[in-house]
Design an enzyme around this catalytic site. Structure first.
Site, PDB file in Angstrom:
ATOM      1  N   CYS A 159       0.893  -1.252   0.028  1.00  0.00           N
ATOM      2  CA  CYS A 159      -0.085  -0.048  -0.042  1.00  0.00           C
ATOM      3  C   CYS A 159       0.841   1.240   0.107  1.00  0.00           C
ATOM      4  O   CYS A 159       1.710   1.343   0.987  1.00  0.00           O
ATOM      5  CB  CYS A 159      -1.039   0.137   1.082  1.00  0.00           C
ATOM      6  SG  CYS A 159      -1.842   1.303   1.144  1.00  0.00           S
TER       7      CYS A 159
ATOM      8  N   HIS B 229       0.284   4.557  -0.229  1.00  0.00           N
ATOM      9  CA  HIS B 229      -0.259   5.683   0.638  1.00  0.00           C
ATOM     10  C   HIS B 229      -0.050   5.170   2.141  1.00  0.00           C
ATOM     11  O   HIS B 229       0.526   5.831   3.017  1.00  0.00           O
ATOM     12  CB  HIS B 229      -1.509   6.296   0.419  1.00  0.00           C
ATOM     13  CG  HIS B 229      -2.621   5.573   1.400  1.00  0.00           C
ATOM     14  ND1 HIS B 229      -3.180   4.338   1.033  1.00  0.00           N
ATOM     15  CD2 HIS B 229      -2.895   5.921   2.600  1.00  0.00           C
ATOM     16  CE1 HIS B 229      -4.188   3.946   2.070  1.00  0.00           C
ATOM     17  NE2 HIS B 229      -3.795   4.829   3.030  1.00  0.00           N
TER      18      HIS B 229
ATOM     19  N   CYS C 200      -3.329   6.978  -4.938  1.00  0.00           N
ATOM     20  CA  CYS C 200      -3.080   5.415  -4.656  1.00  0.00           C
ATOM     21  C   CYS C 200      -1.505   5.115  -5.343  1.00  0.00           C
ATOM     22  O   CYS C 200      -1.245   5.136  -6.421  1.00  0.00           O
ATOM     23  CB  CYS C 200      -4.022   4.573  -5.685  1.00  0.00           C
ATOM     24  SG  CYS C 200      -4.032   3.004  -5.442  1.00  0.00           S
ATOM     25  N   GLY C 201      -0.922   4.783  -4.501  1.00  0.00           N
ATOM     26  CA  GLY C 201       0.557   4.440  -4.644  1.00  0.00           C
ATOM     27  C   GLY C 201       0.590   3.514  -5.413  1.00  0.00           C
ATOM     28  O   GLY C 201       1.570   3.378  -6.565  1.00  0.00           O
ATOM     29  N   THR C 202       0.210   2.099  -5.169  1.00  0.00           N
ATOM     30  CA  THR C 202       0.320   0.880  -5.896  1.00  0.00           C
ATOM     31  C   THR C 202      -0.203   1.112  -7.254  1.00  0.00           C
ATOM     32  O   THR C 202      -0.019   0.648  -8.364  1.00  0.00           O
ATOM     33  CB  THR C 202      -0.146  -0.122  -5.108  1.00  0.00           C
ATOM     34  OG1 THR C 202      -1.664   0.011  -4.697  1.00  0.00           O
ATOM     35  CG2 THR C 202       0.674  -0.584  -3.878  1.00  0.00           C
TER      36      THR C 202
HETATM   37  O1  PYC Z   1      -1.771   3.832  -2.006  1.00  0.00           O
HETATM   38  O2  PYC Z   1      -1.301   1.997  -2.751  1.00  0.00           O
HETATM   39  C1  PYC Z   1      -2.013   2.484  -2.272  1.00  0.00           C
HETATM   40  C2  PYC Z   1      -3.333   2.190  -1.658  1.00  0.00           C
HETATM   41  C3  PYC Z   1      -3.997   1.061  -1.998  1.00  0.00           C
HETATM   42  C4  PYC Z   1      -5.156   1.092  -1.613  1.00  0.00           C
HETATM   43  C5  PYC Z   1      -5.480   2.274  -1.078  1.00  0.00           C
HETATM   44  N1  PYC Z   1      -4.527   2.789  -1.299  1.00  0.00           N
END
Ligand code: PYC
Length: 327
Positions: free
Chosen positions: A97, A99, A247-249
């Site tokens: 994840c 974030h 969303c980082g991923t």
């Molecule tokens: O930031 O990767 C992210 C993420 C995945 C689900 C919520 N945030």
């Protein structure tokens, strides 16, 4: 599988809350029994089998709400890592994840456990790195991103044919430009219905990531509203809530699709705006064997420190909606 019973369920769990570009993270500091296992995958499997009721209790109403992503800290499993992290949400567990990792770094800084510099963490999908700058900016180096399939067409009941790419960024994503619903905050409920329908259609039609990986995140790309962004997104998360951050991923997976199409060179910045207006800056570098390594930069702010209490007499001790709420 055994779950914590009334007797073994912790009386309290200490957490620190933060948000990363609007998306909340709840870091579990203590009170949650440490899962056994030599790998983070084994520890996640243990939590899923034995402590899933705790996952729900820590995040669900009345102690939380659906958008929160939890982060359980464990001892590391790899030499050189500071800790392990199991990310979880209102419905399930995540591989990585982005974030959430930024939130963990800023939380550890807040607690005086981390100072500016580089740090590594073990996750169920691999070891990731983070660099905390003196101004509070965090740059993460994610697990390798990749594109599994391009231009996949899926018939979505009520919406028609939707075409997108299946890509990995630490979770599986279906990334589309579908314009059935405008990517605007005012349309967030319609976007959630639309992306849940895409998620269900992918499952019904047997469309998966590599090795049958469940595509549990749906990302819609659209032109940005911010002048300093390249793209705006809406991301449906695996628990059925939408990501308030870019969303980082999801940004990692998106950059892999752009690179595969020759639209993003290694090292070139990609500025990803989220649905509530936050921004991540990402870029790709080349890793071992030509792997695409995503880097994501953003920041988080601590919003609270709480000791969650689980009174044995509380009928909603396990969270509203938990099937054992009145056990
Ligand atoms: O930031 O990767 C992210 C993420 C995945 C689900 C919520 N945030």
């Amino acid at each position: 599988m055994s779950q914590p019973t009334g007797d073994s369920f912790p009386a309290s769990v200490r957490v620190v809350d933060s948000h990363t570009e609007g998306e909340p993270t709840r870091v579990v500091l203590d009170g949650w029994p440490q899962p056994p296992g030599a790998t983070m995958r084994a520890r996640l499997d243990h939590v899923r089998a034995h402590d899933d009721r705790l996952r729900a209790a820590v995040l669900a109403e009345p102690r939380g709400y659906d958008a929160i992503v939890g982060a359980l800290l464990t001892p590391p499993v790899t030499a050189g890592s500071a800790a392990g992290i199991i990310f979880f949400n209102n419905g399930t567990y995540l591989g990585m994840c982005g974030h959430g990792l930024i939130g963990v770094v800023r939380t550890l800084e807040f607690l005086g456990r981390l100072s500016p510099g580089e740090v590594r963490f073990d996750t169920p999908v691999g070891t990731v790195r983070a660099e905390l700058a003196a101004d509070g900016t965090v740059t993460i180096e994610n697990v390798a991103a990749s594109v599994h399939a391009r231009d996949v067409a899926v018939e979505v009941p009520g919406y028609g044919l939707v075409t997108g790419d299946v890509a990995w960024g630490g979770n599986w994503f279906f990334i589309t430009h579908a314009d059935q619903v405008p990517v605007e905050m005012a349309e967030v409920e319609a976007l959630t219905r639309f992306t849940r329908a895409i998620q269900a259609a992918l499952r019904a039609q047997g469309i998966t990531g590599a090795n049958g990986g469940d595509i549990d995140h749906i990302e819609i790309s659209a032109p940005p509203e911010r002048a300093d962004a390249d793209c705006r997104n809406y991301v449906l998360c695996s628990g059925g809530e939408y990501d308030r951050s870019p969303c980082g991923t999801g940004t990692s997976a998106k950059m892999a699709t752009l690179h595969a199409r020759g639209e993003l060179a290694l090292g070139a910045p990609w500025r990803q705006e989220g649905i509530v207006g936050g921004l991540f800056t990402g870029w790709l570098t080349s890793g071992p064997d030509g792997a695409l390594i995503p880097h994501i930069r953003g920041t988080a702010f601590v919003t609270g420190e709480t000791t969650l209490r689980f009174d044995a007499r509380d009928p909603f001790r396990f969270g509203i909606g938990a099937d054992t709420a009145r056990a």
